[in-house]
Design an enzyme around this catalytic site. Structure first.
Site, PDB file in Angstrom:
ATOM      1  N   ASN A   9      10.974   9.722  22.711  1.00 11.67           N
ATOM      2  CA  ASN A   9      11.722   8.478  22.498  1.00 11.67           C
ATOM      3  C   ASN A   9      11.266   7.890  21.171  1.00 11.67           C
ATOM      4  OD1 ASN A   9      12.944   6.008  22.533  1.00 11.67           O
ATOM      5  ND2 ASN A   9      11.828   5.210  24.318  1.00 11.67           N
ATOM      6  N   TRP A  10      12.107   8.042  20.165  1.00 14.15           N
ATOM      7  CA  TRP A  10      11.708   7.568  18.842  1.00 14.15           C
ATOM      8  C   TRP A  10      11.883   6.059  18.702  1.00 14.15           C
ATOM      9  CZ3 TRP A  10      14.246  11.821  15.225  1.00 14.15           C
ATOM     10  CH2 TRP A  10      13.609  13.041  15.480  1.00 14.15           C
ATOM     11  N   HIS A  94      14.888   1.317  30.119  1.00  9.70           N
ATOM     12  CA  HIS A  94      13.565   1.243  29.477  1.00  9.70           C
ATOM     13  C   HIS A  94      13.047  -0.198  29.542  1.00  9.70           C
ATOM     14  CE1 HIS A  94      10.365   1.513  26.554  1.00  9.70           C
ATOM     15  NE2 HIS A  94      10.433   2.817  26.667  1.00  9.70           N
ATOM     16  N   GLU A 164       6.900   4.398  33.588  1.00  7.51           N
ATOM     17  CA  GLU A 164       6.208   3.904  32.398  1.00  7.51           C
ATOM     18  C   GLU A 164       5.634   2.516  32.681  1.00  7.51           C
ATOM     19  OE1 GLU A 164       7.964   5.992  28.644  1.00  7.51           O
ATOM     20  OE2 GLU A 164       9.046   4.132  28.998  1.00  7.51           O
ATOM     21  N   GLY A 170       2.588   1.805  24.198  1.00  8.07           N
ATOM     22  CA  GLY A 170       2.248   1.414  22.829  1.00  8.07           C
ATOM     23  C   GLY A 170       0.900   0.714  22.703  1.00  8.07           C
ATOM     24  N   SER A 210       1.541   5.664  26.126  1.00 13.26           N
ATOM     25  CA  SER A 210       0.399   6.117  25.328  1.00 13.26           C
ATOM     26  C   SER A 210       0.022   7.576  25.575  1.00 13.26           C
ATOM     27  CB  SER A 210      -0.807   5.193  25.540  1.00 13.26           C
ATOM     28  OG  SER A 210      -0.505   3.884  25.074  1.00 13.26           O
ATOM     29  N   GLY A 231       6.494   8.116  23.274  1.00 12.54           N
ATOM     30  CA  GLY A 231       6.951   7.226  22.213  1.00 12.54           C
ATOM     31  C   GLY A 231       6.274   7.557  20.897  1.00 12.54           C
ATOM     32  N   GLY A 232       5.261   6.757  20.553  1.00 13.85           N
ATOM     33  CA  GLY A 232       4.613   6.865  19.241  1.00 13.85           C
ATOM     34  C   GLY A 232       4.217   8.280  18.829  1.00 13.85           C
TER      35      GLY A 232
HETATM   36  P1  13P Z   1       4.278   5.121  23.720  1.00 10.88           P
HETATM   37  O1  13P Z   1       4.144   6.602  23.924  1.00 10.88           O
HETATM   38  O2  13P Z   1       4.384   4.742  22.259  1.00 10.88           O
HETATM   39  O3  13P Z   1       3.264   4.336  24.479  1.00 10.88           O
HETATM   40  O4  13P Z   1       5.716   4.715  24.316  1.00 10.88           O
HETATM   41  C1  13P Z   1       6.042   5.132  25.597  1.00 10.88           C
HETATM   42  C2  13P Z   1       7.472   4.835  25.824  1.00 10.88           C
HETATM   43  O5  13P Z   1       7.860   3.689  25.955  1.00 10.88           O
HETATM   44  C3  13P Z   1       8.398   5.960  25.844  1.00 10.88           C
HETATM   45  O6  13P Z   1       9.646   5.574  26.302  1.00 10.88           O
END
Ligand code: 13P
Length: 252
Positions: A9-10, A94, A164, A170, A210, A231-232
């Site tokens: 997920n960018w 989300h 999540e 994040g 994370s 995500g990140g």
């Molecule tokens: P992170 O991996 O940046 O914590 O984000 C997770 C997320 O929200 C994926 O949808």
């Protein structure tokens, strides 16, 4: 029995040029791990360009959101029919949509149904806040989100669920593998109460929050966890490839 699934997920990152460059950096290696379902979810504006690059691969493409109407006077929105031509998946529910754009379980339910009608596979996100977690309300919150989001949704539709916890997104503060596994086990039991055990057992449930190349193994080795929504770390080509590689190794 459940094919492992890793999605990127960018979020609201990358211009079209940056998205193309990121895919270029990871495509060849990513393409080698066909035992894992891999899905890239760039911003809307890059779906076409990234989709063109994925054409001769088995790597899937997903959007990050969608409205539930097919078309009409909904300025700024994107419909299931528009997405259907471009990609196979869509992230729905989300926590950032719930938090910043006031999306409710009822709205998410409409979106999930509309996505399925159009032939898109939803990646349906649920998760509790830190306050809810600390108050011991995680189970109640997840149960309401699951039942609300999936009301009237058929178990056979292939929907993917992503757990999540908001406090882990994040923050660099991931859940532990054991805790995430037991919470995902609870989610599977909740699914069982609406769809029956067999369907619940065949539904893929991911962990997100994370996830990195350094901790993916801890999650993916758990029996209830079928993959990750990243995500990140999915914005770094080598790290995302490492997450997929480790998943292929552990789950094979
Ligand atoms: P992170 O991996 O940046 O914590 O984000 C997770 C997320 O929200 C994926 O949808």
């Amino acid at each position: 029995m459940r094919r492992p699934f890793i999605a990127a997920n960018w979020k609201m990152n990358t211009t079209v040029d940056e998205a193309v460059s990121l895919v270029n950096q990871m495509l060849q290696e990513l393409n080698g791990f066909n035992s894992v379902d891999r899905v890239l979810c760039p911003p809307f504006i890059s779906l076409q360009a990234v989709g063109n690059m994925l054409k001769r691969t088995e790597i899937g493409l997903g959007a990050q959101n969608m409205y539930f109407k097919e078309k009409g006077a909904f300025t700024g929105e994107v419909s299931p029919l528009m997405l259907k031509d471009l990609c196979g998946y869509v992230i729905l529910g989300h926590s950032e949509r719930r938090q910043y754009f006031a999306e409710t379980d009822a709205l998410i339910n409409q979106k999930i149904k509309a996505a399925l009608t159009a032939g898109l596979i939803p990646i349906f996100c649920i998760g509790e806040s830190l306050e809810q977690n600390e108050a011991g309300k995680t189970g109640d919150v997840l149960s309401v989100q699951v039942k609300g989001g999936l009301a009237g949704v058929d178990a056979d539709d292939g929907i993917v669920i992503a757990y999540e916890p908001i406090w882990a997104i994040g923050t660099g503060r991931a859940a532990t593998g054991i805790k995430a596994d037991s919470t995902i086990g609870f989610i599977r039991d909740t699914l069982g109460s609406i769809w029956g055990k067999d369907r619940a057992d065949s539904t893929r449930i991911l962990y997100g929050g994370s996830v990195t190349g350094a901790n993916i193994e801890e999650f993916i080795k758990q029996p209830q966890i079928d993959g990750a929504l990243v995500g990140g770390a999915s914005l770094k080509a080598a790290e995302f490839v490492s997450i997929v590689r480790q998943t292929a190794l552990v789950k094979s």
